[in-house]
Enzyme design. Structure first.
Site, PDB file in Angstrom:
ATOM      1  CB  CYS A 591      -0.980  -0.035   1.177  1.00 31.44           C
ATOM      2  SG  CYS A 591      -2.364   1.119   0.973  1.00 31.44           S
ATOM      3  CG  HIS A 702      -3.914  -3.388   3.371  1.00 29.60           C
ATOM      4  ND1 HIS A 702      -2.752  -3.086   4.029  1.00 29.60           N
ATOM      5  CD2 HIS A 702      -4.395  -2.211   2.864  1.00 29.60           C
ATOM      6  CE1 HIS A 702      -2.519  -1.785   3.931  1.00 29.60           C
ATOM      7  NE2 HIS A 702      -3.492  -1.231   3.219  1.00 29.60           N
TER       8      HIS A 702
END
Length: 771
Positions: A591, A702
């Site tokens: 991310c 994630h």
């Protein structure tokens, strides 16, 4: 031998003079007293010898009366009210030692009785009478007595509240009382009680008008149950409603309402990281095993780690775990307010799953009234859809500086009418002080919400706590409902306090993985599955100088990517990561970490930072622009050929989720890793990137390492380079861990007493609780 009557005249009116007092005055030959009191009974004093003195001449008056009685006279020494309550009786008896004088004390109607009658019935339960005059008693002692009486929830009557020379004591008394009494506690004020010019009025403690208060005023402060009836009278219930129906069958007792009707249970804490989230998750699983429809709820969460709901909303990771314990998909109503700190004084504010924006502390306090409306909406929907709600608080329930704006602790528990279980962590030491200190800081009505204490994370023989538990229960009246031993669980964490306990150096002989501990790190639970691998030694590194000893460096997510990139560069860690790669090391970004590995990050609209733009590490040919809406999606990832070349299994679908701002654009020669199918909107997109040498890659996904095959793809090349064989799969099933937690709580909590806190409908088949 003479005789001395010490007479209480009552509050002042002749009608309040007792027959015994009237008879004693009739018998007296000499009357001694203060002029004002003489005037009250002057019609009865005709023909008698009068010895009159002024204020503050009590000793002289007592001496005169004793001397006259010693000469054989029948003497009356008069006081207002009752002679034994701040009157002359005690002084006379002190001074009479060694004198052969007959003394008889004649009681009278006291000022506190007269004032109470004027107000209604405020003294129906235990009460304390305290004089605020410091002429004879040190003010520090008076202050301690006020504190003790307020702490013990006595109704308190204040004599001598103010004089020309004493103007501050009543205000200080009010401040002391407000530590323990709610601001709306009724206060009755009576001037000239029992006399023709009597005045009486009732106002709330926090703002009663004391401008008319003087030495002739008596002030009565109610206890936690005192109320004002529909005629404006103060009433302190005695407790009869526990045995008989009163007031049309409706109890006036706010703390004893018969069998509980609660359909929610609140788990609060003495501080952060005492185990509230895990206790709540375990109770969710316990009640689910009963066959109940259970849901978790946390009004406001400040968290480093978050999760995505099927609808694409964002909530705290702990509530997602608790939802799993309930057998539910996570929903934004389970955590309507989520704060993700992105600076020292500000946070990203997420309301019912959607980002509202960034707010500073003052701005958020101003927003709290609107925020609480959202909390009430979400709780109402959950409560309507489920039989039982397991609620969780935040930090300590005794954050008294935040009491006025509380919407996540006892304020939320009151909204739900939920009994509160207070969790204390013995592992950090001082558990009894934690419990006692927390309870002492609560207002009486707040303290009444506490139904029990749970001592968590104990190591050793629990019988050693018996004497401490007994004293806590004796001193507080709150039962300890269990001592929960320490248990190692493979469950996601969310609290920043848990991150503080992570190690910062590699110590083992296995694979050494460094996660860069960014100041604004987010979703570090991504790496819990790696930590649980038998041969992995994972550390969170925030200082330069040690990366060379690691096999892999991971850049995690961030709540403020530009600011954390600046920190990384200023700290020397950016240069060290580049050197690590140059020396043959492997680097992965998740991310925000993926964005930092690119060539450039731009924030033209200032969504996260005022920096505007910053050069990245340049290990991936990717440029990121922070713009548009925040992307929150559950997703499925299909490895592309670039990923299969890294060891990902061809054709295997991987689960995960996206939480990020911005878009990343790859260079023409940089391939994507995955094709993502967003379950929220069914869009297909390409995600991630890999370097030409194959030693650097990144993704927005994630939860990637929750997939066993993704862990094998990541760790396989590292094991091969170190000559290590693949260990036996050490992954644990989330459901199995939650069941293990539930069994642990069932073995160590008094479930019958917890069960009794809830509505009778929820107690059926209670044997199912133990699983």
């Amino acid at each position: 031998m003479g005789k001395l009557f010490v007479i209480g005249l009552g509050p002042g009116g002749m009608e309040h003079l007792t027959p015994a007092a009237r008879a004693a005055l009739g018998e007296a030959q000499v009357v001694v007293g203060y002029q004002t009191y003489m005037d009250l009974v002057m019609p009865l004093l005709e023909g008698k010898k009068l010895l009159v003195s002024g204020m503050r001449q009590e000793v002289e008056r007592a001496g005169q009366a004793l001397a006259e009685a010693a000469r054989g006279q029948v003497v009356a020494l008069i006081s207002s009210g009752d002679a034994g309550i701040y009157g002359m009786a005690g002084l006379v008896l002190e001074m009479a030692q060694g004198r052969d004088v007959e003394i008889q004390v004649i009681p009278g109607v006291s000022a506190v009785q007269a004032a109470a009658a004027a107000l209604g019935a405020p003294l129906m339960h235990d009460f304390a009478v305290i004089s605020l005059s410091d002429l004879l008693t040190p003010w520090d002692l008076i202050r301690r007595r006020l504190d003790a009486a307020a702490r013990a929830d006595f109704v308190i009557a204040l004599y001598n509240p103010r004089s020309h020379g004493r103007t501050t004591q009543l205000d200080e008394a009010r401040r002391i009382l407000l530590r323990y009494r709610r601001p709306k506690t009724p206060v009755g004020l009576v001037r000239h009680a029992g006399r023709d010019q009597q005045q009486a009025w009732v106002e709330p403690l926090a703002r009663f008008d004391d401008s008319a208060v003087d030495m002739s005023t008596l002030v009565i402060i109610g206890n936690s149950r005192t109320f004002v009836d529909d005629q404006g009278r103060m009433v302190t219930p005695r407790g009869y409603e526990r045995r008989y129906q009163v007031a049309g069958g409706q109890s006036t007792d706010q703390t004893q309402q018969g069998p509980s009707t609660a359909r929610a249970l609140f788990i609060g804490g003495t501080s952060s990281d005492v185990g509230k989230s895990i206790i709540a998750a375990g109770l969710c699983r316990l009640f689910r095993r009963r066959g109940l429809s259970v849901a978790p709820f946390k009004a406001q969460n400040m968290a480093l780690n978050s999760a995505v709901t099927p609808e694409g909303g964002e909530i705290g990771r702990a509530q997602a775990l608790q939802a799993a314990a309930c057998g539910l998909a996570p929903h934004t109503d389970m955590n309507p307010l989520l704060l993700k700190p992105n600076s020292e004084t500000g946070s990203q504010v997420i309301v019912q799953g959607r980002m509202l924006g960034n707010m500073g502390v003052r701005e958020y306090h101003a927003f709290k009234a609107q925020a609480f409306d959202r909390v009430k909406e979400s709780f109402a929907r959950l409560a309507a859809a489920h039989e039982l709600i397991i609620m969780e608080g935040a930090g300590s329930i005794a954050e008294i500086n935040l009491r006025e704006h509380d919407l996540t602790n006892l304020g939320a528990a009151a909204l739900a009418q939920a009994p509160v279980l207070l969790v204390a962590d013995i592992h950090r030491g001082g558990v009894f002080a934690q419990v006692l200190g927390t309870l002492e800081l609560l207002h009486p009505e707040e303290r009444a919400q506490i139904a029990g204490v749970i001592i968590n994370r104990f190591r050793g023989d629990a019988s050693l706590l018996a004497s401490g538990i007994a004293e806590i229960e004796e001193r507080t009246g709150v039962p300890v409902l269990g001592v929960v031993p320490w248990i190692e669980l493979r469950l996601p964490e969310e609290d920043s306090m848990a991150l503080a306990g992570k190690k910062s150096q590699a110590r083992g002989r296995g694979l050494r993985i460094a996660v860069i501990r960014l100041p604004r790190i987010s979703n570090y639970t991504d790496f819990d599955p790696l930590e649980h691998e038998a041969d992995v030694d994972l550390a969170y590194v925030s200082e330069a100088g040690s990366l060379a000893e690691f096999d892999l460096v991971i850049l995690p997510g961030s709540k403020n990517t530009l600011e954390d990139l600046a920190w990384l560069q200023a700290r020397g860690l950016a240069a060290e990561i580049l050197a690590f790669h140059q020396a043959g090391g492997r680097v992965v970004g998740i991310c925000g970490g993926f964005q930092m590995l690119g060539t450039r990050i731009s924030d033209p609209g200032g969504l996260e930072s005022s920096q505007g733009e910053r050069t990245g590490l340049g290990l991936l040919d990717v440029a990121t622009t922070l713009q548009g809406d925040k992307q929150t999606h559950l997703a499925e990832a299909l490895p592309l050929p670039t990923a299969t070349a890294l060891g990902f299994t061809p054709g295997e679908v991987l689960g995960g989720y996206e939480i990020h701002l911005g878009q990343s654009v790859r260079g023409a020669q940089t391939p994507a890793l995955f094709r993502l199918r967003r379950r929220t909107d069914n869009q297909d997109i390409e995600d991630g990137a890999r370097s030409a040498d194959g030693r650097v890659w990144g993704t927005y996904l994630h939860g990637l390492f929750d997939n066993a095959s993704a862990r094998r793809a990541l760790l396989g090349p590292l094991r091969k380079a170190r000559g290590l064989s693949d260990p036996k799969d050490s992954a644990s099933c989330l459901d199995a861990e939650l069941d293990r937690l539930a069994d642990h709580l069932a073995a160590h909590l008094d479930l019958a007493r917890i069960d009794a806190l809830l509505h009778p409908d929820l107690r059926e088949n209670s044997s199912c609780l133990a699983g």
